[in-house]
Design a protein around this motif. Structure first.
Motif, PDB file in Angstrom:
ATOM      1  N   ASP A 161       0.810  -1.226   0.000  1.00 28.01           N
ATOM      2  CA  ASP A 161       0.000   0.000   0.000  1.00 28.01           C
ATOM      3  C   ASP A 161       0.837   1.267   0.000  1.00 28.01           C
ATOM      4  N   GLY A 162       2.047   1.184   0.519  1.00 31.19           N
ATOM      5  CA  GLY A 162       2.879   2.375   0.650  1.00 31.19           C
ATOM      6  C   GLY A 162       4.030   2.087   1.584  1.00 31.19           C
ATOM      7  N   TYR A 163       4.646   3.147   2.069  1.00 29.26           N
ATOM      8  CA  TYR A 163       5.754   2.994   3.005  1.00 29.26           C
ATOM      9  C   TYR A 163       5.238   2.537   4.373  1.00 29.26           C
ATOM     10  N   LEU A 164       6.066   1.763   5.074  1.00 25.79           N
ATOM     11  CA  LEU A 164       5.837   1.373   6.471  1.00 25.79           C
ATOM     12  C   LEU A 164       4.580   0.529   6.662  1.00 25.79           C
ATOM     13  N   ILE A 165       4.247  -0.263   5.642  1.00 25.40           N
ATOM     14  CA  ILE A 165       3.177  -1.246   5.770  1.00 25.40           C
ATOM     15  C   ILE A 165       3.603  -2.501   5.013  1.00 25.40           C
ATOM     16  N   SER A 166       3.444  -3.658   5.657  1.00 27.03           N
ATOM     17  CA  SER A 166       3.835  -4.925   5.043  1.00 27.03           C
ATOM     18  C   SER A 166       2.588  -5.696   4.614  1.00 27.03           C
ATOM     19  N   THR A 167       2.796  -6.757   3.845  1.00 32.17           N
ATOM     20  CA  THR A 167       1.684  -7.565   3.353  1.00 32.17           C
ATOM     21  C   THR A 167       1.956  -9.039   3.641  1.00 32.17           C
ATOM     22  N   GLU A 168       1.011  -9.672   4.328  1.00 30.72           N
ATOM     23  CA  GLU A 168       1.133 -11.104   4.621  1.00 30.72           C
ATOM     24  C   GLU A 168       0.615 -11.953   3.461  1.00 30.72           C
ATOM     25  N   LYS A 169      -0.598 -11.647   2.970  1.00 37.41           N
ATOM     26  CA  LYS A 169      -1.166 -12.374   1.835  1.00 37.41           C
ATOM     27  C   LYS A 169      -1.881 -11.383   0.921  1.00 37.41           C
ATOM     28  N   SER A 170      -1.683 -11.566  -0.386  1.00 40.15           N
ATOM     29  CA  SER A 170      -2.324 -10.697  -1.370  1.00 40.15           C
ATOM     30  C   SER A 170      -2.777 -11.555  -2.544  1.00 40.15           C
ATOM     31  N   SER A 171      -4.002 -11.316  -3.000  1.00 41.39           N
ATOM     32  CA  SER A 171      -4.550 -12.111  -4.103  1.00 41.39           C
ATOM     33  C   SER A 171      -5.326 -11.212  -5.052  1.00 41.39           C
ATOM     34  N   TYR A 172      -5.043 -11.332  -6.345  1.00 45.22           N
ATOM     35  CA  TYR A 172      -5.684 -10.515  -7.378  1.00 45.22           C
ATOM     36  C   TYR A 172      -6.161 -11.458  -8.471  1.00 45.22           C
ATOM     37  N   SER A 173      -7.467 -11.465  -8.713  1.00 46.56           N
ATOM     38  CA  SER A 173      -8.041 -12.410  -9.665  1.00 46.56           C
ATOM     39  C   SER A 173      -8.993 -11.699 -10.605  1.00 46.56           C
ATOM     40  N   ILE A 174      -8.830 -11.953 -11.912  1.00 46.79           N
ATOM     41  CA  ILE A 174      -9.737 -11.415 -12.924  1.00 46.79           C
ATOM     42  C   ILE A 174     -10.340 -12.603 -13.676  1.00 46.79           C
ATOM     43  N   ASN A 175     -11.650 -12.673 -13.677  1.00 51.37           N
ATOM     44  CA  ASN A 175     -12.379 -13.741 -14.355  1.00 51.37           C
ATOM     45  C   ASN A 175     -13.193 -13.131 -15.489  1.00 51.37           C
ATOM     46  N   TYR A 176     -13.136 -13.727 -16.682  1.00 50.65           N
ATOM     47  CA  TYR A 176     -13.827 -13.169 -17.841  1.00 50.65           C
ATOM     48  C   TYR A 176     -14.590 -14.287 -18.553  1.00 50.65           C
ATOM     49  N   SER A 177     -15.773 -13.933 -19.039  1.00 55.28           N
ATOM     50  CA  SER A 177     -16.681 -14.940 -19.590  1.00 55.28           C
ATOM     51  C   SER A 177     -16.380 -15.298 -21.038  1.00 55.28           C
ATOM     52  N   SER A 178     -15.619 -14.434 -21.732  1.00 55.88           N
ATOM     53  CA  SER A 178     -15.304 -14.702 -23.134  1.00 55.88           C
ATOM     54  C   SER A 178     -13.939 -14.109 -23.465  1.00 55.88           C
ATOM     55  N   PRO A 179     -13.253 -14.627 -24.496  1.00 55.97           N
ATOM     56  CA  PRO A 179     -11.898 -14.159 -24.816  1.00 55.97           C
ATOM     57  C   PRO A 179     -11.800 -12.665 -25.096  1.00 55.97           C
ATOM     58  N   GLU A 180     -12.866 -12.086 -25.696  1.00 50.25           N
ATOM     59  CA  GLU A 180     -12.784 -10.657 -26.022  1.00 50.25           C
ATOM     60  C   GLU A 180     -12.827  -9.771 -24.783  1.00 50.25           C
ATOM     61  N   LEU A 181     -13.196 -10.337 -23.640  1.00 55.81           N
ATOM     62  CA  LEU A 181     -13.198  -9.579 -22.393  1.00 55.81           C
ATOM     63  C   LEU A 181     -11.901  -9.749 -21.606  1.00 55.81           C
ATOM     64  N   LYS A 182     -10.978 -10.519 -22.124  1.00 54.33           N
ATOM     65  CA  LYS A 182      -9.707 -10.715 -21.424  1.00 54.33           C
ATOM     66  C   LYS A 182      -8.902  -9.413 -21.428  1.00 54.33           C
ATOM     67  N   PRO A 183      -8.550  -8.896 -20.256  1.00 50.94           N
ATOM     68  CA  PRO A 183      -7.774  -7.656 -20.220  1.00 50.94           C
ATOM     69  C   PRO A 183      -6.304  -7.903 -20.539  1.00 50.94           C
ATOM     70  N   ILE A 184      -5.640  -6.844 -20.918  1.00 48.01           N
ATOM     71  CA  ILE A 184      -4.179  -6.886 -21.068  1.00 48.01           C
ATOM     72  C   ILE A 184      -3.573  -6.399 -19.757  1.00 48.01           C
ATOM     73  N   LEU A 185      -2.608  -7.142 -19.243  1.00 49.98           N
ATOM     74  CA  LEU A 185      -2.011  -6.826 -17.949  1.00 49.98           C
ATOM     75  C   LEU A 185      -0.550  -6.443 -18.114  1.00 49.98           C
TER      76      LEU A 185
END
Length: 636
Positions: A161-185
């Motif tokens: 998040d920024g300075y002086l904060i740590s992260t124990e677990k982080s999860s980011y998930s993108i689900n799309y119903s069709s190929p044309e909705l697949k984002p570029i990352l």
């Protein structure tokens, strides 16, 4: 006895149910506590792109706050508007043992406007948790779900998040119903964290764990430049009923022009007549542009207006002309309309504004890049930039708010990345001339002239609009090393044509020097005494970054008391290195009754490896020591 036993079992069961052992702060690994004010125990987001007009975003965030400074990292809040609906929001507070302290439902959250008092009207609002802890550490579990038909924007993901904060677990998930909705990352700075990416035919997931906190270090790069993150962008999307498909910055510019800008530049006949009266007998397009810009500065004011297509569309030029206010979008569009009527071409331009120079990335066309709008005026193979929200900046000068970064020109036939005006090194110039006389009683009388250009101009000229009390306070703070300083007189000259600001100041002070027997000691550099010394780090982690260079040139004429002569002068100094240069000289004139002191300090913009930090610090230490060196006078 049976009743007592039953009550004991029920009490124990209730105690277990209201306790979450996973959230005990005692179980946190010490490496995550080091240098941290808070620890993100779990940061999880699941994005479901069900169709081009249906997106659901689910978030779960658990933060253990270690001290008061960590309260700001709870982030138990969610924005919404007419297009984004909150379907579920709740929070639970736990103590350090994982015992539930308090539970909050949607009705318990504060519901306020998402924008400040400078906004006239807006449909943007925020629900936020108002909680005052009674002890530390404590843990907040926050859950929220939103639904929207807008798929043009999906959240980026920061693993820290920024300075002086740590992260124990982080999860980011993108689900799309069709190929044309697949984002570029686009993945940024993931090399040094423990992260795993999983991809299936209809989902992309990132999971990271045990990311230690980062301490702030001065003269480091912007946090965004080294923070681990994933940035998504949609190719096919819906936004406020407008479908889009973008594969390039040209596509984005074309979509924005067609859906946001086109048709917003109409003017009334009376306003058209006003434009022509303003530019009567003026044939040069740049001169016309200067007149129109001055008219906008004198007749409008800035106020945020978060409406239109999701807050992206400017209000019409006719409406701005009627009410005489607008935000950056509205004022830029209005000025563009006036210029068009005057026969002058200009381009509506999206830019990421702020003191840090953040450029759009040529290989990653992002619809949501930028937080500000300015205008570009092409003239004789050069672009002149104006910020239509400013009522004080000269024509063609944008200062450090939008300088030196790539921005998106939006034209009828598409978008184009260009770089805004850069103010490089010597262009950020200050010239100080001063004459001061030192009396035998250590009183000084001085006249100072300061001329500034470039970013130094930007830092100096706003003082002209300050109150007398604030101006006097400014000089006393700036020359705080002078005891009993009295600001006798001042006046300012603002040269808009050459973008140069001049300050004329007369001062006096008592006890400037130190008397010791028949000697007087005083610091030679009275009015540009640089005592800046970068902070010392035993184990520097971040690179050195000098974001803006500058050049200071000083020339002081010093008159010494009649019955004294110079016993000792500081040594002249000359330093040159990769970071810049520093030169001083002394000359006795007028039968040694006066001393001319010259000084030049040049700092070069640049990025350097962390190993160079100590070298730079030593350079600035030498400058500071020299600037604080003293002249010794002795009585004849």
């Amino acid at each position: 006895m049976r009743l007592f036993a039953l009550l004991a079992v029920l009490f124990f069961s209730q105690s277990v149910l209201s306790q979450n052992l996973e959230y005990q702060s005692l179980l946190i690994d010490q490496t995550l506590k080091d240098d941290a004010n808070a620890i993100v125990r779990l940061d999880e987001i699941n994005i479901h792109l069900n169709s081009i007009k249906d997106m659901i975003v689910s978030k779960k965030r658990v933060v253990t706050v270690l001290n008061k400074l960590g309260d700001d990292f709870v982030h138990a809040r969610e924005w919404y508007n007419n297009s984004v609906k909150i379907s579920n929001i709740q929070a639970i507070i736990y103590d350090q043992l994982g015992n539930e302290l308090e539970k909050f439902k949607q009705k318990d959250f504060k519901d306020v406007s998402a924008v400040g008092g400078g906004t006239l009207y807006s449909d943007s609002r925020v629900l936020y948790l108002e909680y005052t802890p009674i002890t530390y550490p404590y843990t907040v579990e926050f859950i929220v779900e939103t639904k929207t038909q807008n798929t043009g924007y999906i959240p980026s993901w920061y693993f820290l998040d920024g300075y002086l904060i740590s992260t124990e677990k982080s999860s980011y998930s993108i689900n799309y119903s069709s190929p044309e909705l697949k984002p570029i990352l686009k993945e940024k700075n993931l090399e040094n964290i423990n992260v795993k990416k999983t991809e299936t035919t209809n989902s992309i997931t990132y999971k990271a764990s045990n990311i230690p906190a980062i301490k702030y270090e001065s003269l480091g790069p912007s946090f965004n430049n080294f923070a681990p993150r994933v940035v998504p962008r949609m190719v096919n999307f819906n936004y406020e009923g407008y479908l889009g498909k973008v594969n390039s910055w040209n596509d984005i510019g074309l979509w924005m022009y067609s859906n946001l800008i086109q048709g917003q530049d109409n003017l009334t006949e009376s306003t058209k007549s006003k434009v022509h009266s303003l530019i009567a007998n003026v044939t040069d397009d740049l001169e016309k542009a200067k007149i129109i810009y001055k008219y906008v500065q004198d007749n409008t004011r800035y106020i945020s207006v978060q409406v239109g297509i999701g807050g992206l569309q400017p209000i019409s030029a006719i409406e701005v002309d009627r009410v005489k206010y607008g935000d950056c979008k509205g004022l830029s569009n209005y000025t563009k309309a006036l210029l068009k009527e005057a026969g002058v071409t200009s381009y509506y331009t999206h830019v990421e504004a702020g003191n840090d120079k953040v450029s759009f990335e040529s290989d990653f066309p992002d619809l949501w890049a930028g937080n500000h709008v300015i205008l570009a005026i092409p003239y004789k193979d050069k672009l002149y930039w104006i910020d239509c929200t400013s009522q004080i900046h000269p024509f063609g000068f944008i200062g450090d708010f939008t300088d030196g970064r790539q921005a998106l020109l939006i034209k009828p036939d598409g978008g184009e990345l260009v770089t805004t005006t850069s103010y490089i090194d010597e262009q950020n110039f200050q010239k100080l001339n001063a004459t001061y006389s030192l009396s035998e009683d250590n009183t000084i009388e001085a006249n100072i002239v300061i001329k500034t250009k470039g970013i130094q101009y930007d830092n100096h000229f706003p003082i002209q609009d300050d109150s007398e009390d604030d101006i006097i306070k400014h000089y006393k703070e700036n020359w705080s090393g002078i005891n009993n300083l009295n600001i006798k007189e001042y006046n300012f000259e603002n040269d808009f044509e050459n973008v140069e600001f001049t300050e004329n100041i007369s001062v006096s002070a008592t006890n400037y020097g130190t008397k010791s027997g028949e000697r007087i000691l005083f610091t030679v550099n009275a009015f540009n005494n640089n005592d800046y010394l970068p902070k010392r780090y035993r184990n520097r982690k971040l690179p050195l970054e000098i974001q803006r260079g500058f050049l200071d040139e000083d020339e002081l004429l010093i008159n010494i008391p009649e019955d004294y002569k110079v016993e000792a002068l500081p040594n002249a100094k000359e330093i040159e290195n990769e970071y810049g240069s520093y030169i001083t000289s002394f000359e006795k004139i007028n039968e040694e009754k006066s001393i001319i002191y010259k000084r030049k300090l040049f700092i070069r913009e640049g990025s350097y490896p962390k190993e160079k930090y100590d070298d730079y610090r030593n350079f600035r230490k030498e400058v500071s020591n020299s600037d604080n060196s003293k002249i010794v006078l002795i009585k004849k």
